[in-house]
Design a protein around this motif. Structure first.
Motif, PDB file in Angstrom:
ATOM      1  N   TYR A  24       0.890  -1.213  -0.198  1.00 45.37           N
ATOM      2  CA  TYR A  24       0.091   0.054   0.230  1.00 45.37           C
ATOM      3  C   TYR A  24       0.886   1.354  -0.027  1.00 45.37           C
ATOM      4  CZ  TYR A  24      -5.008   1.719   0.628  1.00 45.37           C
ATOM      5  OH  TYR A  24      -6.236   2.123   0.462  1.00 45.37           O
ATOM      6  N   ASP A 136      -6.096   5.013  -1.005  1.00 46.30           N
ATOM      7  CA  ASP A 136      -7.470   4.870  -0.735  1.00 46.30           C
ATOM      8  C   ASP A 136      -8.467   5.223  -1.986  1.00 46.30           C
ATOM      9  OD1 ASP A 136      -6.727   4.352   1.759  1.00 46.30           O
ATOM     10  OD2 ASP A 136      -6.892   6.253   2.679  1.00 46.30           O
ATOM     11  N   ASN A 343     -10.099   1.773   9.168  1.00 46.94           N
ATOM     12  CA  ASN A 343      -9.196   0.706   8.784  1.00 46.94           C
ATOM     13  C   ASN A 343      -9.571  -0.916   9.807  1.00 46.94           C
ATOM     14  OD1 ASN A 343      -6.978  -0.496   7.287  1.00 46.94           O
ATOM     15  ND2 ASN A 343      -5.493   0.079   8.944  1.00 46.94           N
ATOM     16  N   ARG A 348      -6.844  -2.183   4.965  1.00 45.79           N
ATOM     17  CA  ARG A 348      -5.750  -1.900   4.007  1.00 45.79           C
ATOM     18  C   ARG A 348      -4.869  -3.036   3.433  1.00 45.79           C
ATOM     19  NH1 ARG A 348      -6.541   3.091   6.562  1.00 45.79           N
ATOM     20  NH2 ARG A 348      -7.290   4.780   5.288  1.00 45.79           N
TER      21      ARG A 348
END
Length: 383
Positions: A24, A136, A343, A348
């Motif tokens: 990420y 995101d 989260n 994530r």
């Protein structure tokens, strides 16, 4: 999907066989570099184009128009013609836009692609402004891109559903700007009147976080009342010039004669219909619902449930199961907002793996008793 296989091979070559180098944080860095190089808005446009192109490969763009798409295409040649054989005379918005752009007839397919790019870009922009991490926004845009929200108007040539979904998203985003809210609702009615099924949900989100609910209720009655009156006046004006096949009586007569008739006819396919909208990514709304339940946030949870119920109610008068359930797509936007904000469940860490898995699940679609498995562009060419 051949294209998905190619994507996995490319990622494996670049980031290792187990994609261990893909993270990420690395995605955030890449997206930030793109923004710095091109500027945020130019990058938004580029990304929207790339994702729209990817969607065309994933579900095979249909450049011909058929069924309702054929009638939308005919209407785009002259939105002011009262053709008694055209069944979408009261859904003129996308054909009118296409007419103004000079994209007449089957070129309405290009109009839908343009609107698709706007939709993907606005979803990306909304999440980019709401959350600090650009990954995101990319996650939200990709989730919407490879769902029936986008794929229906790409694979079903001429179908103009994408503008309806864009207007619903904008209504939710600008629900605090009341005149804009009702104007968007009116435009939604002029594109596909089934948006009226979402009125209970629109009322619900309008009353959330309101201290003076009595005043807001009065405003909702007047606002929706006037908007519906304007739309009904438009329908009466069209009916004064020609007969409309999809009139109120077209839907109400079967409903009054046998209320559960259409619902019963398609009931066997309802599970597949709701699955087809997001496929395996329904795990996102499920995770968000569990998060809301754990925190006793029953208001947001009720809103998500109401959205799905409103969409489900359409199946008492219509049998395009997949399209009817897609009207409740905002449940995914709300779920992503919740999961990205908290989260929860280390969202994530596994969200993009879920998306990659979802891409490998065949895209199904059902309407009445018809079940289709859509082919990708390369597979359709090979076959």
């Amino acid at each position: 999907m051949i294209e998905v296989g190619i994507l996995i091979v490319v990622l494996a070559v670049k980031y290792g066989p187990g994609l261990s180098g893909l993270s990420y944080d690395r995605l955030d860095d890449y997206l930030l570099r793109r923004e710095d190089r091109w500027g945020r808005w130019v990058w938004f446009i580029q990304l929207s184009f790339l994702l729209t192109f990817a969607a065309c490969l994933y579900a095979r763009l249909d450049t011909h128009t058929w069924n309702l798409g054929y009638h939308y295409a005919r209407l785009s040649e002259n939105p002011f013609a009262f053709d008694p054989e055209n069944v979408v005379l009261c859904r003129p918005l996308t054909p009118f836009i296409s007419y103004c752009l000079g994209l007449h007839g089957r070129l309405i397919v290009i109009t839908n692609l343009i609107i698709t790019g706007f939709t993907i870009g606005l979803v990306y922009s909304y999440f980019r402004n709401k959350f600090d991490r650009p990954g995101d926004a990319f996650l939200a845009a990709v989730t919407i891109t490879f769902s029936l929200v986008v794929l229906t108007s790409i694979h079903c040539g001429g179908y103009c559903d994408i503008l309806t979904y864009l207007l619903i998203f904008l209504m939710w985003q600008h629900r605090g700007r009341r005149l804009v809210f009702y104007l968007l609702f009116l435009l939604g009615l002029l594109n596909r009147e089934s948006v009226a099924f979402l009125i209970p949900w629109f009322v619900f989100i309008s009353l959330q976080s309101q201290t003076n609910k009595g005043r807001r209720v009065l405003e909702l009655i007047v606002g929706f009342g006037l908007t519906l009156l304007i739309y009904c006046s438009f329908r009466l004006w069209v009916e004064s010039h020609t007969e409309i096949q999809y009139s109120a009586g077209h839907y109400l007569k079967p409903l009054l004669a046998d209320p559960p008739g259409v619902f019963r006819e398609t009931f066997y396919y309802h599970g597949l219909g709701i699955f087809s909208v997001f496929k395996a990514l329904w795990i996102f709304p499920l995770a968000a619902a569990l998060s809301l339940w754990r925190d006793k946030n029953y208001s947001e949870l009720t809103g998500m449930a109401l959205l799905l119920v409103c969409s489900y109610a359409q199946l008492f008068v219509a049998g395009d199961t997949s399209r009817m359930f897609t009207l409740g797509f905002m449940v995914m936007i709300i779920a992503l907002c919740r999961l990205l904000e908290t989260n929860d469940f280390r969202f994530r860490e596994w969200a993009f793996w879920a998306i990659l898995f979802n891409l490998m699940v065949p895209q199904v679609y059902t309407a009445f008793d018809v079940v289709e498995c859509w082919q990708s562009f390369l597979l359709s060419k090979i076959l």
